[in-house]
Design an enzyme around this catalytic site. Structure first.
Site, PDB file in Angstrom:
ATOM      1  N   SER A  22       6.743  14.303  24.105  1.00  0.00           N
ATOM      2  CA  SER A  22       5.593  13.634  24.914  1.00  0.00           C
ATOM      3  C   SER A  22       5.367  14.395  25.976  1.00  0.00           C
ATOM      4  O   SER A  22       6.070  14.938  26.709  1.00  0.00           O
ATOM      5  CB  SER A  22       5.993  12.071  25.232  1.00  0.00           C
ATOM      6  OG  SER A  22       4.665  11.360  25.403  1.00  0.00           O
ATOM      7  N   PRO A  23       3.905  14.498  26.390  1.00  0.00           N
ATOM      8  CA  PRO A  23       3.685  14.915  27.536  1.00  0.00           C
ATOM      9  C   PRO A  23       4.028  14.125  28.643  1.00  0.00           C
ATOM     10  O   PRO A  23       4.153  13.101  28.675  1.00  0.00           O
ATOM     11  CB  PRO A  23       2.046  15.060  27.557  1.00  0.00           C
ATOM     12  CG  PRO A  23       1.771  13.678  26.702  1.00  0.00           C
ATOM     13  CD  PRO A  23       3.063  13.786  25.606  1.00  0.00           C
ATOM     14  N   CYS A  25       4.372  14.315  33.074  1.00  0.00           N
ATOM     15  CA  CYS A  25       4.185  15.187  34.526  1.00  0.00           C
ATOM     16  C   CYS A  25       5.364  15.625  35.177  1.00  0.00           C
ATOM     17  O   CYS A  25       6.310  14.636  35.267  1.00  0.00           O
ATOM     18  CB  CYS A  25       3.188  14.036  35.446  1.00  0.00           C
ATOM     19  SG  CYS A  25       1.729  13.856  34.519  1.00  0.00           S
ATOM     20  N   ALA A  57      -0.065  16.295  31.192  1.00  0.00           N
ATOM     21  CA  ALA A  57      -1.624  16.188  31.488  1.00  0.00           C
ATOM     22  C   ALA A  57      -1.891  17.458  32.415  1.00  0.00           C
ATOM     23  O   ALA A  57      -1.481  17.756  33.573  1.00  0.00           O
ATOM     24  CB  ALA A  57      -1.741  14.986  32.178  1.00  0.00           C
ATOM     25  N   GLN A  99      -1.903  19.048  26.807  1.00  0.00           N
ATOM     26  CA  GLN A  99      -2.821  17.699  26.971  1.00  0.00           C
ATOM     27  C   GLN A  99      -3.832  18.102  28.047  1.00  0.00           C
ATOM     28  O   GLN A  99      -3.519  18.244  29.317  1.00  0.00           O
ATOM     29  CB  GLN A  99      -1.846  16.534  27.461  1.00  0.00           C
ATOM     30  CG  GLN A  99      -2.803  15.346  27.617  1.00  0.00           C
ATOM     31  CD  GLN A  99      -1.688  14.117  27.879  1.00  0.00           C
ATOM     32  OE1 GLN A  99      -1.283  14.088  29.007  1.00  0.00           O
ATOM     33  NE2 GLN A  99      -1.485  13.138  27.158  1.00  0.00           N
ATOM     34  N   TYR A 180      -7.161   7.089  33.020  1.00  0.00           N
ATOM     35  CA  TYR A 180      -7.897   8.316  33.450  1.00  0.00           C
ATOM     36  C   TYR A 180      -9.203   8.522  33.066  1.00  0.00           C
ATOM     37  O   TYR A 180      -9.759   7.419  32.457  1.00  0.00           O
ATOM     38  CB  TYR A 180      -6.934   9.416  33.040  1.00  0.00           C
ATOM     39  CG  TYR A 180      -5.474   9.383  33.735  1.00  0.00           C
ATOM     40  CD1 TYR A 180      -5.347   9.074  35.159  1.00  0.00           C
ATOM     41  CD2 TYR A 180      -4.441   9.536  32.844  1.00  0.00           C
ATOM     42  CE1 TYR A 180      -4.210   9.271  35.830  1.00  0.00           C
ATOM     43  CE2 TYR A 180      -3.194   9.323  33.622  1.00  0.00           C
ATOM     44  CZ  TYR A 180      -3.063   9.191  34.881  1.00  0.00           C
ATOM     45  OH  TYR A 180      -1.666   8.988  35.436  1.00  0.00           O
ATOM     46  N   ARG A 228      -5.022  11.193  22.591  1.00  0.00           N
ATOM     47  CA  ARG A 228      -4.387  10.020  23.118  1.00  0.00           C
ATOM     48  C   ARG A 228      -5.142   8.837  23.683  1.00  0.00           C
ATOM     49  O   ARG A 228      -6.128   9.204  24.560  1.00  0.00           O
ATOM     50  CB  ARG A 228      -3.281  10.569  24.212  1.00  0.00           C
ATOM     51  CG  ARG A 228      -2.654   9.570  24.976  1.00  0.00           C
ATOM     52  CD  ARG A 228      -1.170   9.710  25.681  1.00  0.00           C
ATOM     53  NE  ARG A 228      -0.325   9.866  24.705  1.00  0.00           N
ATOM     54  CZ  ARG A 228       1.234  10.169  25.271  1.00  0.00           C
ATOM     55  NH1 ARG A 228       1.290  10.078  26.625  1.00  0.00           N
ATOM     56  NH2 ARG A 228       2.060  10.274  24.291  1.00  0.00           N
ATOM     57  N   LEU A 299       9.200   3.659  24.519  1.00  0.00           N
ATOM     58  CA  LEU A 299      10.694   2.990  24.376  1.00  0.00           C
ATOM     59  C   LEU A 299      11.355   3.323  23.093  1.00  0.00           C
ATOM     60  O   LEU A 299      11.805   2.336  22.181  1.00  0.00           O
ATOM     61  CB  LEU A 299      10.734   1.735  24.703  1.00  0.00           C
ATOM     62  CG  LEU A 299      10.474   1.271  26.463  1.00  0.00           C
ATOM     63  CD1 LEU A 299      10.576  -0.081  26.736  1.00  0.00           C
ATOM     64  CD2 LEU A 299      11.604   2.127  27.191  1.00  0.00           C
TER      65      LEU A 299
END
Length: 354
Positions: A22-23, A25, A57, A99, A180, A228, A299
């Site tokens: 997963s992306p 940060c 991102a 992303q 966002y 997403r 999760l």
């Protein structure tokens, strides 16, 4: 019946399995440039045999960054900084995605470990923009975008996508989740506009649909396009799963290949019960009702759990985040736990247990 370690093809891209990174940060870019930390971070994942690594991102413009430590792909120089990382992943048989993002009213922060939340102008901060001039809880008030500025950002997303493809990314993901900018437009809790970008469902999704159409045209037919979304705002007056199904069908018609299904982010302290796999039912519903491939996230930590999601066709792939931070070679361990022999990076091959 598909399994976790079966390959999966979208357009011209075949992923070696359905375990995806997963992306996440990292807040470690300098002036928007990725560097040594990102090379080590992404390289660790690449040696761990996932099907796809999604880069965090990445702002399509400097003001689109979440924090002063987030990367951008604002020009060719920033794009080229990713090239060695993409090449290394490809050398290990792993596909790379990026992303593309704009944080909107949740932009211009310091890094999480700094002593203050918001970045002042002298610290590299900037004036945030949004669908509205209403602030997110604890953030300064943004400035509402004009229609002309919206059109410019559509072009910026397309230009960023072209740069990403030019340096070898296999997948482009449009970040339209987590409160966002694009989510700020489609969610009714953060959009009180009265022009063609506010009010009705069709108007609120207009910005995202324009970005999607522009990016699809920019990247060609062989590159996979993901979006997403936040499937629900977790409040009665907010965006919900029914809205998401309708949006997903429209995104499919616009050339999107997969919906990356997350949730939340538009409402401060929304009542989210984060239990193992809590967002998987959203991915399953969108997959079934909109007829589009989905990836599940949230999760997902155990091999058997991930396998079950794929076997029962709740999603076509799983994105892992914190589990990958704890163990970048999660996919290798999961395959061994499930009794499946997969290709490993050759220098690591002696570590097999099966």
């Amino acid at each position: 019946m598909n399994t976790l370690f079966d390959p999966f093809t979208l357009r011209g891209v075949t992923f070696q399995n359905r375990v995806w990174v997963s992306p996440m940060c990292q807040y470690s870019a300098t002036d928007g440039f990725v560097g040594a930390w990102h090379s080590a971070h992404l390289g660790a994942f690449a040696t761990g045999a996932p099907g796809l690594i999604m880069v965090e991102a990445t702002g399509v413009v400097p003001e689109g960054r979440i924090s002063i430590g987030c990367p951008t792909i604002e020009d060719d120089a920033h794009a080229q900084a990713f090239a060695p990382m993409v090449d290394f992943a490809h050398s290990q048989g792993v596909k790379m995605g990026i992303q593309l993002a704009h944080a909107g009213r949740k932009a211009s922060t310091m890094r999480p470990w700094d002593t203050t939340r918001m970045a002042e102008i002298g610290e590299g901060g900037w004036q945030a923009v949004s669908s509205t001039d209403k602030a997110f809880e604890g953030y300064p008030a943004p400035r509402a975008l004009t229609v002309a500025e919206i059109a410019q950002l559509v072009s910026e997303f397309a230009d960023a996508a072209r740069r990403a493809v030019a340096v070898g990314f296999d997948v482009i993901e449009i970040h339209a989740a987590h409160g966002y900018l694009l989510h700020q437009f489609y969610s009714p809790v953060s959009n009180d506009r009265t022009d063609e970008y506010g009010g009705s469902f069709e108007n609120r999704i207009r910005f995202l649909m324009e970005v999607t159409t522009a990016v699809r045209a920019a990247i060609g037919d062989q590159v996979a396009l993901f979006v997403r979304i936040s499937a629900t705002d977790w409040v009665d007056e907010g965006w919900n799963l029914i809205d998401s199904i309708e949006l997903a069908a429209k995104l499919k018609a616009a050339g999107v290949d997969l919906i990356d299904v997350s949730s939340g982010g538009a409402v401060h302290n929304a009542p989210i019960k984060a239990t193992p796999g809590f967002q998987v039912p959203f991915a399953a519903a969108i997959r079934k009702e909109a007829g589009i491939p989905t990836a599940a996230v949230g999760l997902i930590t155990e091999p058997e759990q991930a396998q079950y999601i794929i076997e029962t066709e709740e999603a076509d792939a799983v994105f892992l985040a914190r589990a990958m931070l704890r163990n970048p070679r999660w996919a290798m361990n999961a395959a061994e736990a499930l009794g499946v022999k997969i290709d490993w990076s050759l220098p690591l091959d002696r570590g097999r247990t099966i």
